[in-house]
Design a protein around this motif. Structure first.
Motif, PDB file in Angstrom:
ATOM      1  N   GLN A   1      -1.724 -13.020   9.968  1.00 23.05           N
ATOM      2  CA  GLN A   1      -1.639 -12.295  11.219  1.00 23.05           C
ATOM      3  C   GLN A   1      -2.843 -12.656  12.079  1.00 23.05           C
ATOM      4  O   GLN A   1      -3.985 -12.472  11.680  1.00 23.05           O
ATOM      5  CB  GLN A   1      -1.622 -10.790  10.976  1.00 23.05           C
ATOM      6  N   VAL A   2      -2.517 -13.183  13.242  1.00 25.22           N
ATOM      7  CA  VAL A   2      -3.550 -13.579  14.198  1.00 25.22           C
ATOM      8  C   VAL A   2      -3.244 -12.936  15.540  1.00 25.22           C
ATOM      9  O   VAL A   2      -2.090 -12.852  15.950  1.00 25.22           O
ATOM     10  CB  VAL A   2      -3.605 -15.109  14.355  1.00 25.22           C
ATOM     11  N   GLN A   3      -4.275 -12.502  16.208  1.00 24.70           N
ATOM     12  CA  GLN A   3      -4.114 -11.877  17.524  1.00 24.70           C
ATOM     13  C   GLN A   3      -5.133 -12.447  18.490  1.00 24.70           C
ATOM     14  O   GLN A   3      -6.293 -12.649  18.124  1.00 24.70           O
ATOM     15  CB  GLN A   3      -4.298 -10.363  17.414  1.00 24.70           C
ATOM     16  N   LEU A   4      -4.694 -12.718  19.720  1.00 23.40           N
ATOM     17  CA  LEU A   4      -5.580 -13.135  20.794  1.00 23.40           C
ATOM     18  C   LEU A   4      -5.556 -12.066  21.870  1.00 23.40           C
ATOM     19  O   LEU A   4      -4.474 -11.641  22.297  1.00 23.40           O
ATOM     20  CB  LEU A   4      -5.151 -14.469  21.395  1.00 23.40           C
ATOM     21  N   VAL A   5      -6.721 -11.649  22.304  1.00 24.07           N
ATOM     22  CA  VAL A   5      -6.819 -10.615  23.322  1.00 24.07           C
ATOM     23  C   VAL A   5      -7.695 -11.113  24.458  1.00 24.07           C
ATOM     24  O   VAL A   5      -8.864 -11.459  24.252  1.00 24.07           O
ATOM     25  CB  VAL A   5      -7.402  -9.312  22.739  1.00 24.07           C
ATOM     26  N   GLU A   6      -7.117 -11.141  25.680  1.00 26.66           N
ATOM     27  CA  GLU A   6      -7.853 -11.535  26.877  1.00 26.66           C
ATOM     28  C   GLU A   6      -8.439 -10.312  27.563  1.00 26.66           C
ATOM     29  O   GLU A   6      -7.903  -9.205  27.450  1.00 26.66           O
ATOM     30  CB  GLU A   6      -6.950 -12.272  27.880  1.00 26.66           C
ATOM     31  N   SER A   7      -9.501 -10.539  28.307  1.00 22.52           N
ATOM     32  CA  SER A   7     -10.098  -9.500  29.130  1.00 22.52           C
ATOM     33  C   SER A   7     -10.844 -10.160  30.277  1.00 22.52           C
ATOM     34  O   SER A   7     -11.067 -11.372  30.266  1.00 22.52           O
ATOM     35  CB  SER A   7     -11.050  -8.627  28.313  1.00 22.52           C
ATOM     36  N   SER A  21     -12.435 -13.649  29.196  1.00 19.62           N
ATOM     37  CA  SER A  21     -12.741 -13.846  27.782  1.00 19.62           C
ATOM     38  C   SER A  21     -11.450 -13.749  26.980  1.00 19.62           C
ATOM     39  O   SER A  21     -10.520 -13.042  27.365  1.00 19.62           O
ATOM     40  CB  SER A  21     -13.714 -12.782  27.280  1.00 19.62           C
ATOM     41  N   CYS A  22     -11.425 -14.435  25.868  1.00 18.03           N
ATOM     42  CA  CYS A  22     -10.268 -14.374  24.967  1.00 18.03           C
ATOM     43  C   CYS A  22     -10.797 -14.483  23.544  1.00 18.03           C
ATOM     44  O   CYS A  22     -11.416 -15.496  23.192  1.00 18.03           O
ATOM     45  CB  CYS A  22      -9.296 -15.494  25.273  1.00 18.03           C
ATOM     46  N   LYS A  75     -17.934 -16.315  17.419  1.00 20.60           N
ATOM     47  CA  LYS A  75     -17.207 -15.118  17.844  1.00 20.60           C
ATOM     48  C   LYS A  75     -15.710 -15.376  18.026  1.00 20.60           C
ATOM     49  O   LYS A  75     -14.984 -14.474  18.452  1.00 20.60           O
ATOM     50  CB  LYS A  75     -17.789 -14.597  19.154  1.00 20.60           C
ATOM     51  N   ASN A  76     -15.256 -16.596  17.727  1.00 24.95           N
ATOM     52  CA  ASN A  76     -13.838 -16.958  17.929  1.00 24.95           C
ATOM     53  C   ASN A  76     -13.388 -16.628  19.344  1.00 24.95           C
ATOM     54  O   ASN A  76     -12.285 -16.117  19.561  1.00 24.95           O
ATOM     55  CB  ASN A  76     -12.942 -16.245  16.912  1.00 24.95           C
ATOM     56  N   THR A  77     -14.234 -16.925  20.302  1.00 27.88           N
ATOM     57  CA  THR A  77     -13.989 -16.532  21.685  1.00 27.88           C
ATOM     58  C   THR A  77     -14.083 -17.729  22.614  1.00 27.88           C
ATOM     59  O   THR A  77     -14.981 -18.562  22.471  1.00 27.88           O
ATOM     60  CB  THR A  77     -14.989 -15.458  22.113  1.00 27.88           C
ATOM     61  N   VAL A  78     -13.159 -17.763  23.566  1.00 29.15           N
ATOM     62  CA  VAL A  78     -13.196 -18.754  24.630  1.00 29.15           C
ATOM     63  C   VAL A  78     -13.367 -18.018  25.955  1.00 29.15           C
ATOM     64  O   VAL A  78     -12.863 -16.903  26.125  1.00 29.15           O
ATOM     65  CB  VAL A  78     -11.911 -19.624  24.635  1.00 29.15           C
ATOM     66  N   SER A 105      -1.649 -22.540   7.032  1.00 28.32           N
ATOM     67  CA  SER A 105      -0.680 -22.885   8.064  1.00 28.32           C
ATOM     68  C   SER A 105      -1.385 -23.007   9.404  1.00 28.32           C
ATOM     69  O   SER A 105      -2.424 -22.375   9.625  1.00 28.32           O
ATOM     70  CB  SER A 105       0.419 -21.829   8.153  1.00 28.32           C
ATOM     71  N   THR A 106      -0.837 -23.838  10.280  1.00 25.59           N
ATOM     72  CA  THR A 106      -1.418 -24.054  11.607  1.00 25.59           C
ATOM     73  C   THR A 106      -0.372 -23.775  12.672  1.00 25.59           C
ATOM     74  O   THR A 106       0.776 -24.216  12.555  1.00 25.59           O
ATOM     75  CB  THR A 106      -1.926 -25.495  11.750  1.00 25.59           C
ATOM     76  N   ALA A 107      -0.765 -23.050  13.691  1.00 24.85           N
ATOM     77  CA  ALA A 107       0.164 -22.724  14.770  1.00 24.85           C
ATOM     78  C   ALA A 107      -0.629 -22.425  16.032  1.00 24.85           C
ATOM     79  O   ALA A 107      -1.847 -22.202  15.977  1.00 24.85           O
ATOM     80  CB  ALA A 107       1.029 -21.522  14.403  1.00 24.85           C
ATOM     81  N   VAL A 108       0.061 -22.432  17.156  1.00 20.92           N
ATOM     82  CA  VAL A 108      -0.551 -22.053  18.438  1.00 20.92           C
ATOM     83  C   VAL A 108      -0.208 -20.593  18.717  1.00 20.92           C
ATOM     84  O   VAL A 108       0.964 -20.205  18.708  1.00 20.92           O
ATOM     85  CB  VAL A 108      -0.042 -22.950  19.577  1.00 20.92           C
ATOM     86  N   TYR A 109      -1.227 -19.829  18.968  1.00 20.20           N
ATOM     87  CA  TYR A 109      -1.071 -18.410  19.252  1.00 20.20           C
ATOM     88  C   TYR A 109      -1.452 -18.157  20.710  1.00 20.20           C
ATOM     89  O   TYR A 109      -2.364 -18.794  21.242  1.00 20.20           O
ATOM     90  CB  TYR A 109      -1.959 -17.575  18.332  1.00 20.20           C
ATOM     91  N   TRP A 110      -0.759 -17.193  21.317  1.00 20.84           N
ATOM     92  CA  TRP A 110      -0.986 -16.854  22.721  1.00 20.84           C
ATOM     93  C   TRP A 110      -1.455 -15.410  22.854  1.00 20.84           C
ATOM     94  O   TRP A 110      -1.054 -14.539  22.090  1.00 20.84           O
ATOM     95  CB  TRP A 110       0.306 -17.007  23.515  1.00 20.84           C
ATOM     96  N   GLY A 111      -2.272 -15.183  23.866  1.00 21.86           N
ATOM     97  CA  GLY A 111      -2.636 -13.829  24.221  1.00 21.86           C
ATOM     98  C   GLY A 111      -1.596 -13.210  25.131  1.00 21.86           C
ATOM     99  O   GLY A 111      -0.625 -13.854  25.531  1.00 21.86           O
ATOM    100  N   GLN A 112      -1.838 -11.947  25.515  1.00 24.18           N
ATOM    101  CA  GLN A 112      -0.856 -11.194  26.306  1.00 24.18           C
ATOM    102  C   GLN A 112      -1.031 -11.423  27.798  1.00 24.18           C
ATOM    103  O   GLN A 112      -0.160 -11.051  28.586  1.00 24.18           O
ATOM    104  CB  GLN A 112      -0.968  -9.704  25.989  1.00 24.18           C
ATOM    105  N   GLY A 113      -2.137 -12.031  28.189  1.00 26.98           N
ATOM    106  CA  GLY A 113      -2.380 -12.318  29.600  1.00 26.98           C
ATOM    107  C   GLY A 113      -3.248 -11.269  30.274  1.00 26.98           C
ATOM    108  O   GLY A 113      -3.264 -10.103  29.881  1.00 26.98           O
ATOM    109  N   THR A 114      -3.969 -11.721  31.282  1.00 27.85           N
ATOM    110  CA  THR A 114      -4.786 -10.817  32.089  1.00 27.85           C
ATOM    111  C   THR A 114      -4.592 -11.185  33.555  1.00 27.85           C
ATOM    112  O   THR A 114      -4.608 -12.362  33.924  1.00 27.85           O
ATOM    113  CB  THR A 114      -6.275 -10.878  31.679  1.00 27.85           C
TER     114      THR A 114
END
Length: 120
Positions: A1-7, A21-22, A75-78, A105-114
């Motif tokens: 389970q991976v989550q990306l959160v933008e702000s 930030s993401c 910080k795993n942050t961009v 496993s490798t995959a591309v994950y997306w955030g929810q958008g800001t």
């Protein structure tokens, strides 16, 4: 389970700046490239910037010299520093990351958008 959160989105006047930030969280083993995309109302999602794990960057022509992408691997942050914003930059900004999880496993994950809105 991976989550990306933008702000960091919001309303800014033309000529102003914002910093997005993401942050990725979850069962992460490593993160390869991280990217920012944007989608304006009624338009297709478009590439904005990319940064690879070693720090190399690529930009869309329309943001060169105005936007800067960076990352903090600890910080795993961009980040996306956006300067000299204009109304054409108004869009929902999304980050994505190519992530290798602890399950190998490798995959591309997306955030929810800001939302970024630039007023004239």
């Amino acid at each position: 389970q991976v989550q990306l959160v933008e702000s960091g989105g919001g309303l800014v006047q033309a000529g102003g700046s914002l910093r997005l930030s993401c942050t990725a969280s979850g069962s992460i083993l490593s993160i390869n490239e991280m990217e920012w995309y944007r989608q304006a109302t009624g338009k297709q999602r478009e590439f904005v910037a990319r940064i690879i794990s070693g720090g190399g960057t690529n930009y869309a022509d329309f943001v060169k010299g105005r936007f800067t992408i960076s990352r903090d691997n600890a910080k795993n942050t961009v980040y996306l520093q956006m300067n000299s914003l204009n109304p054409e930059d108004t869009a929902v900004y999304y980050c994505n990351a190519n992530i290798r999880t602890v399950s190998r496993s490798t995959a591309v994950y997306w955030g929810q958008g800001t939302q970024v809105t630039v007023s004239s």
